[in-house]
Enzyme design. Structure first.
Site, PDB file in Angstrom:
ATOM      1  N   ASP A 350       0.840  -1.188   0.000  1.00 43.66           N
ATOM      2  CA  ASP A 350       0.000   0.000   0.000  1.00 43.66           C
ATOM      3  C   ASP A 350       0.885   1.253   0.000  1.00 43.66           C
ATOM      4  O   ASP A 350       1.868   1.335   0.747  1.00 43.66           O
ATOM      5  CB  ASP A 350      -0.897  -0.019   1.238  1.00 43.66           C
ATOM      6  N   GLU A 386       1.741  -0.289  -4.972  1.00 44.21           N
ATOM      7  CA  GLU A 386       0.820   0.775  -5.341  1.00 44.21           C
ATOM      8  C   GLU A 386       1.693   2.019  -5.500  1.00 44.21           C
ATOM      9  O   GLU A 386       2.105   2.621  -4.511  1.00 44.21           O
ATOM     10  CB  GLU A 386      -0.223   0.992  -4.247  1.00 44.21           C
TER      11      GLU A 386
END
Length: 719
Positions: A350, A386
Site C-alpha cells: 500500500d 501501489e
C-alpha cells in the site's frame, strides 16, 4: 504467565526481537533508542488484570531485553516505556500507557476506545502537550506468546510464473459473510477461505492468485465507531506480525495456515496487501498504543525543525521512518515472518512510493527497495507496489526498480474512457493493450510488471461502473463528499437519468455489453490482470465508490446472486470471465514475456504486432490522430508453445466502442480465421469466420463489443 511470580527478570538476549518461547521460558526484546527504562507487564489470560510488572534488566545496542523463566505459551503481556515527554523534540514517553509489542504474534483482544488511550489530556487548552496519567491497560489489546510451529506436510509454493499470473483481489471477511452454507462463526474468517467450495470457485474461474486486503491486526477508527460504522478495509495497522483477531474463528494461528495450505493444494497463490507506510496512531492528536510510546522520534518521520508534528505523505497522519535501520528491520522481519511461517507467496505494498522515500524524495534505489531485492527470501516472492502516495512527487508509476510489479492506474482510466466512448482514447489504449511499454519497457523489465485492472477495492465495482454516472456514498455519512468524483463511469440510459437498478431491457443490455467489453480488454491485454472479487458475476455496491467503512451488505459478496440461474446478466459475466481466462492459458501469444514493437517477424511479412482499421488496412498517422475513432484491431503473432514448432499463432482482437455494429475484415494472413470469443455472446462456441460477397473474411463486431479471432500459419509461409 509464569507459574510462580519472580522479583526480576534474567538478562536474556537482545535477539530475536519480540517475545519467544524456548520451552523453558520466554525471552522478551524490544527496541527503543530514547527510552530510559522499559517495564514488562504480565496479564491474566483474558488480558483484563495486570498480574505483575518487571523492569527489563538489560539494554544492548538500543534493544531492551529480559528473560522470564518458566513462562508458558499463552503468556499475555505489554510494555510501559519511561523517558522524556517533550513533543517539541519528538519524544512522547508516558509510562501510564500500555504499549503493544511491535513484534506481537497474536493479540488477546480488540482495543476498546477510551480517552485513556491518548498520551495527552484530551480537550486540554495545551492540546497534545499535557501528559495524561490514566492507565490505558484495561482498554488495550495485549500481545500473546505463541507456538509458531505447524505441520505443513508437502506444501510447496505454486510458484506460478508471472506471465501466467491472474490475481483475484478479495477481502477475508467480505467473501464469506453472506455464505448461508457456512456456520455463522466461520463466516468472515480464514476458515471460510479454506472451504472447498470457495477454493473450487477460484479454481473453476481460472485465477492463479488471491490477493487479500490487509490481514494484519488493525485499529477501528474512533470517529467511525461513533458514527455506527467500522473500518472494513483494514488500512490502519495495529500489529505487523499478528493477524486480525476477527478473522480467526478458532482464535488459533493455524487457521490461516490451513487456508493457505488448501489454496496451495489447488495451485492458487496467496498475496497479502500490506500497510507499512503508516500506523494506526495517526498524527500528534492520535492515540498512543505502540510505536509512539516506545520511541516516537525513531519510528516516525517528523517535520524538520518542528518535531512535534509528523510528515504526512500518506494522508493518514503519520509516515513510518523507513530510513531508520530498526524500523527497516521491523518491516523486513515482518515480511519474512509471513513468508517463512505462513508460506505466503507475495505482497502488495500500500502506498509503495512512501516506502521508497529518502530525505530527498522518492528513490528507486532507496534502502527499503535495496534491502528487499537482495533478500534471499523476499526477493523470490511476488512484489507489487501501489506506486503513488500523497506527498510531493508521489506519483511513480513505472519508476519502481526491476523485480517489482506496479498497479497501473493508466490502464484503468484509459480503458474505462475508451469503452465509455470518450474522444481521443485509441492511441493510448494501444499502449495499454500491450503491457504499457511506454511505462515499463526499461531496465530489462517485463510486461508482467504492469498490474492491469479495471476495478479494485477502492472505487466502483464493475457493475456499478456501467450503472452509475456519479458516486453515491451517502451511507458513509460524509454527505457524499468522500471518494473520487472522476470515475469515467456512465449509467448508459439514453438521457443519463437512470442511476442504478432498472427494469429497462435496453439499458441492461448495453450495461452488460460494456461491462463484458471492459473485462475482455482486461483479460486479453499483455500484463498481469487483476479482478476484483464479485466482478465475475456483477456485484454492486449501490454506487458507493469508497466503501472503506461499510462492513455490511454493501461490501459483502452475495453468493445467491452468483448462483441465481434467472439472472442472465450475471451468468453471462461469469461465463465471460471463465472463457477468457481459459483462452489466456491456451494462447501463449497473450502471455508473451517480452514487449513487442513490430520489429520481429515470426513468419515472412508477418510482424509480431500491427494495428488495423475495420477494413483490414494498417492505421495511418492521420487515423491514429483522429480523436473520434471508436474502433481498433490489434493483430499479434508469435510462435506456438515450443520454439521448434513450425506453427505461428496469430490473433486479431477487434474492439468496437461505438453504438452501432461494425464489420471488420481481417488482414492477412489467409482466410482461415475463426472466432474464439465474442463479448456480446460469451456462451457461443468457437466458429469459423465467414467470407463476404467479395470472398474476403468478414466479422461483425456488435456495438460495445470485443471479438477475438485466431488463425495459424506456417513459420515459413504467410498464407
Amino acid at each position: 504467565m509464569a507459574s510462580a511470580p519472580i522479583d526480576r527478570l534474567l538478562p536474556g538476549k537482545p535477539y530475536p526481537l519480540g517475545a519467544h518461547w524456548d520451552g523453558l521460558g520466554v525471552n522478551f526484546a524490544v527496541f527503543s533508542a530514547n527510552a530510559s527504562r522499559i517495564d514488562l507487564c504480565l496479564f491474566s489470560a483474558n488480558g483484563r488484570r495486570e498480574m505483575q510488572r518487571l523492569q527489563l534488566p538489560e539494554c544492548t545496542d538500543e534493544i531492551w531485553h529480559g528473560y522470564l523463566p518458566h513462562a508458558p505459551l499463552g503468556t499475555t503481556y505489554g510494555y510501559r516505556a519511561f523517558g522524556p515527554h517533550e513533543p517539541a523534540r519528538g519524544h512522547r514517553f508516558n509510562p501510564h500507557k500500555l504499549l503493544l509489542d511491535p513484534y506481537a504474534r497474536q493479540l488477546s483482544g480488540p482495543v476498546r476506545w477510551s480517552d485513556a488511550l491518548f498520551g495527552y489530556r484530551l480537550n486540554s487548552p495545551r492540546a497534545d502537550l499535557t501528559p495524561d496519567r490514566r492507565d490505558s491497560a484495561p482498554m488495550m489489546a495485549k500481545g500473546v506468546v505463541v507456538d509458531e510451529s505447524f505441520h505443513w506436510g508437502d506444501d510447496r509454493p505454486p510458484d506460478v510464473p508471472w506471465p501466467r499470473t491472474t490475481i483475484y483481489e478479495a477481502h477475508v471477511r467480505g467473501v464469506s459473510m453472506l455464505r448461508e452454507d457456512l456456520l455463522p462463526h466461520v463466516r468472515g474468517t480464514f476458515a471460510a477461505l479454506a472451504d472447498p467450495r470457495f477454493v473450487d470457485h477460484l479454481h473453476a474461474l481460472g485465477v492463479t492468485a488471491v490477493e487479500l486486503l490487509p490481514v494484519h491486526a488493525f485499529l477501528q477508527d474512533r470517529f467511525l465507531i461513533e458514527r455506527g460504522l467500522r473500518n472494513y478495509w483494514g488500512y490502519n495497522s495495529l500489529a505487523f506480525f499478528a493477524p486480525e483477531p476477527q478473522y480467526l474463528s478458532t482464535n488459533q494461528l493455524h487457521e490461516m495456515k490451513v487456508a493457505i495450505r488448501r489454496l496451495h493444494a489447488a495451485g492458487i497463490e496467496v498475496i497479502l496487501d500490506v500497510v507499512y507506510n503508516h500506523t494506526c496512531e495517526g498524527n500528534e492528536l492520535g492515540p498512543t498504543v505502540s510505536w509512539r510510546g516506545l520511541d516516537n522520534a525513531s519510528y516516525y518521520r517528523l517535520m524538520p525543525g518542528d518535531e512535534r508534528h509528523y510528515i504526512n505523505d500518506t494522508g493518514c497522519g503519520n509516515t513510518l521512518n523507513m530510513s531508520h535501520p530498526r524500523v527497516l528491520q521491523m518491516v523486513m522481519d515482518s515480511l519474512r515472518y509471513w513468508v517463512q511461517c505462513f508460506h505466503v507467496d507475495g505482497f502488495r505494498f500500500d502506498l509503495g512510493s512512501t516506502l521508497g522515500r529518502e530525505a530527498q524524495g522518492f528513490d528507486p534505489g532507496s534502502g527499503f527497495f535495496d534491502a528487499l531485492l537482495q533478500d534471499p527470501v523476499l526477493s523470490r516472492v511476488k512484489l507489487i507496489s501501489e506506486p503513488w502516495d500523497l506527498g510531493p512527487g508521489g506519483y511513480q508509476v513505472g519508476n519502481h526498480p526491476p523485480g517489482f510489479a506496479e498497479w497501473n492506474d493508466k490502464f484503468r482510466d484509459n480503458t474505462r474512457r475508451f469503452w465509455r466512448g470518450d474522444a481521443g482514447q485509441r492511441g493510448e489504449l494501444a499502449a495499454r493493450l500491450t503491457g504499457s511499454a511506454d511505462l515499463f519497457d526499461r531496465r530489462h523489465r517485463k510486461p508482467w510488471a504492469s498490474i492491469n485492472f479495471i476495478t479494485a477495492h477502492d472505487g466502483f465495482t464493475l457493475a456499478d461502473l456501467v450503472s452509475y454516472s456519479h458516486k453515491h456514498n451517502e451511507a458513509n455519512r460524509e454527505d457524499n463528499r468522500d471518494g473520487s468524483d472522476d470515475n469515467a463511469s456512465a449509467n448508459w440510459s439514453p438521457d443519463g437519468s437512470v442511476e442504478g437498478p432498472t427494469d429497462d431491457a435496453r439499458i441492461l443490455d448495453t450495461r452488460g455489453r460494456v461491462a463484458r467489453a471492459l473485462m475482455t480488454t482486461l483479460l486479453l491485454s499483455q500484463g498481469t490482470p487483476m479482478i476484483t472479487a464479485g466482478d465475475e458475476w456483477g456485484r454492486s455496491q449501490n454506487g458507493n465508490n469508497n466503501a472503506y467503512c461499510q462492513d455490511g451488505p454493501i461490501s459483502w459478496l452475495d453468493w445467491n446472486d452468483a448462483a441465481d440461474p434467472a439472472n442472465a446478466a450475471n451468468a453471462a459475466m461469469l461465463s465471460c470471465v471463465r472463457r477468457l481466462l481459459a483462452l489466456r492459458k491456451q494462447l501463449p501469444v497473450l502471455t508473451e514475456n517480452r514487449f513487442v514493437h513490430g520489429r520481429t517477424r515470426p513468419a515472412p511479412g508477418l510482424a509480431d504486432i500491427a494495428w488495423f482499421d475495420p477494413d483490414g488496412n494498417e492505421l495511418s498517422p492521420d487515423q491514429w490522430a483522429n480523436p473520434e475513432e471508436r474502433t481498433l484491431a490489434l493483430r499479434r503473432a508469435a510462435h506456438g508453445n515450443h520454439t521448434d514448432d513450425d506453427t505461428v499463432q496469430v490473433i486479431l482482437l477487434c474492439l468496437n466502442a461505438g453504438g452501432t455494429d461494425v464489420e471488420f475484415r481481417p488482414p492477412p494472413p489467409g482466410t482461415q480465421w475463426r472466432v474464439l470469443f465474442d463479448s456480446t455472446a460469451p456462451d457461443n462456441d468457437e466458429a469459423p469466420v465467414r467470407n463476404g460477397a467479395d470472398g474476403r473474411a468478414a466479422q461483425r463486431v456488435p456495438a460495445h463489443g470485443a471479438v477475438l479471432l485466431a488463425a495459424n500459419v506456417s513459420r515459413d509461409e504467410n498464407g
